[in-house]
Design an enzyme around this catalytic site. Structure first.
Site, short mmCIF file in Angstrom:
data_model
loop_
_atom_site.label_atom_id
_atom_site.label_comp_id
_atom_site.label_asym_id
_atom_site.label_seq_id
_atom_site.Cartn_x
_atom_site.Cartn_y
_atom_site.Cartn_z
N SER A 50 0.69 -1.27 0.05
CA SER A 50 0.00 0.00 0.05
C SER A 50 0.93 1.24 0.10
CB SER A 50 -0.97 0.09 1.14
OG SER A 50 -0.06 -0.30 2.44
N ASP A 88 5.47 -7.16 2.59
CA ASP A 88 4.60 -7.76 1.60
C ASP A 88 5.53 -8.09 0.34
OD1 ASP A 88 1.92 -7.80 1.87
OD2 ASP A 88 1.51 -5.80 1.11
N GLU A 120 -0.57 -12.42 -1.21
CA GLU A 120 -2.12 -12.21 -1.82
C GLU A 120 -2.31 -13.53 -2.35
OE1 GLU A 120 -3.51 -8.79 -3.61
OE2 GLU A 120 -2.67 -7.36 -2.18
N GLU A 187 -9.54 -9.41 3.99
CA GLU A 187 -10.01 -8.00 3.55
C GLU A 187 -11.34 -7.83 2.63
OE1 GLU A 187 -8.17 -3.98 1.38
OE2 GLU A 187 -6.90 -5.75 1.51
#
Length: 276
Positions: A50, A88, A120, A187
């Protein structure tokens, strides 16, 4: 002579052990000063991709690179001592193969000193998660809304509102849990589905736009302090609104420079009088 024990940083195994004991606290961190402020209060910090949107002004996280993640991971490690730090894996650094994922993850752990990586993906990434964990790389999973897939999902929206979506998230979470992730971020998932998933997994769940029943919560730090105002998701709460205070400080500085009232004598170095 007694040997005094040295306090160690929280590890992924500690985070996993919090399930059923107490809620897990997490926030994002991208810089050394913010990491220092967060360290006493969170169980783990996520150096999230992010940062591409929050710090670099990108439209999505897709453009974030390995070098960016490593540089900010190093900065956060320098600013923290007690909290577990997770970095990440950026888009394109792990999806090609489990071997590519291992190389990317190993590089991040070696060059930053962090404790774990996050990726992810659901059932399609289960083999990769298993491959990494079997080789000594702790993995934080991420299911539900996956920002790296924004180009295929058509934007940011809550998921699980129909049976097809809900069942997919359930399968994804179970697959990543079975693969050995130490925790799983859920999420942008409707509350009843996120609640149900949280009760059925071995690993703790970390909610962001999910459910208070998740085993922990995470938000973007800049969101909760009101310094990232490009958009405000429904699940974000401003615990402070620092943007107006910062803007006022910048305006006051500019006004004093223009008026030549700053710097004053107290902010400059003067030549001391020599004594005879």
């Amino acid at each position: 002579m007694s040997v005094q024990s040295v306090k160690r940083r929280l590890a992924p195994s500690d985070i996993a052990a919090f399930k059923g004991v107490r809620p897990i606290v997490s926030l994002t961190a991208y810089t050394t000063p913010i990491a220092k402020l967060l360290d006493p209060h969170v169980d783990f910090m996520l150096v999230g991709d992010s940062l591409g949107m929050v710090l670099y002004g990108l439209d999505s996280t897709v453009g974030v690179t390995m070098d960016m993640m490593i540089a900010h991971g190093q900065a956060v490690m320098r600013g923290s001592r007690d909290a577990c730090v997770v970095v990440d894996l950026p888009f394109g650094s792990y999806q090609e193969s489990k071997e590519q994922a291992f190389r990317s993850a190993a590089r991040i752990l070696k060059e930053t000193g962090c404790s774990a990586v996050k990726l992810e993906g659901g059932a399609e990434m289960a083999e990769t998660v298993d491959f990494l964990t079997q080789r000594g790389i702790p993995v934080l999973g991420h299911v539900g809304l996956m920002p790296q897939l924004v180009n295929t999902t058509g934007g940011y929206r809550s998921l699980g509102r129909n049976d097809k979506e809900a069942n997919k998230i359930r399968r994804d979470a179970k697959a990543i849990d079975d693969a050995g992730a130490f925790a799983i971020v859920i999420e942008g998932t409707v509350e009843p589905v996120a609640r149900e998933i949280s009760t059925g997994l071995r690993a703790p769940t970390i909610g962001i736009g999910a459910s208070p029943a998740c085993d922990g919560q995470i938000l973007v730090t800049d969101d909760i302090i009101g310094t990232f105002n490009d958009f405000k998701p429904r699940f974000v709460k401003h615990f402070a609104n620092l943007a107006p205070l910062m803007s006022e400080a910048f305006a006051n500085y500019a006004a004093e420079v223009k008026a030549r009232t700053f710097p004053s004598a107290e902010h400059t170095f003067q030549v001391k009088n020599k004594t005879a």
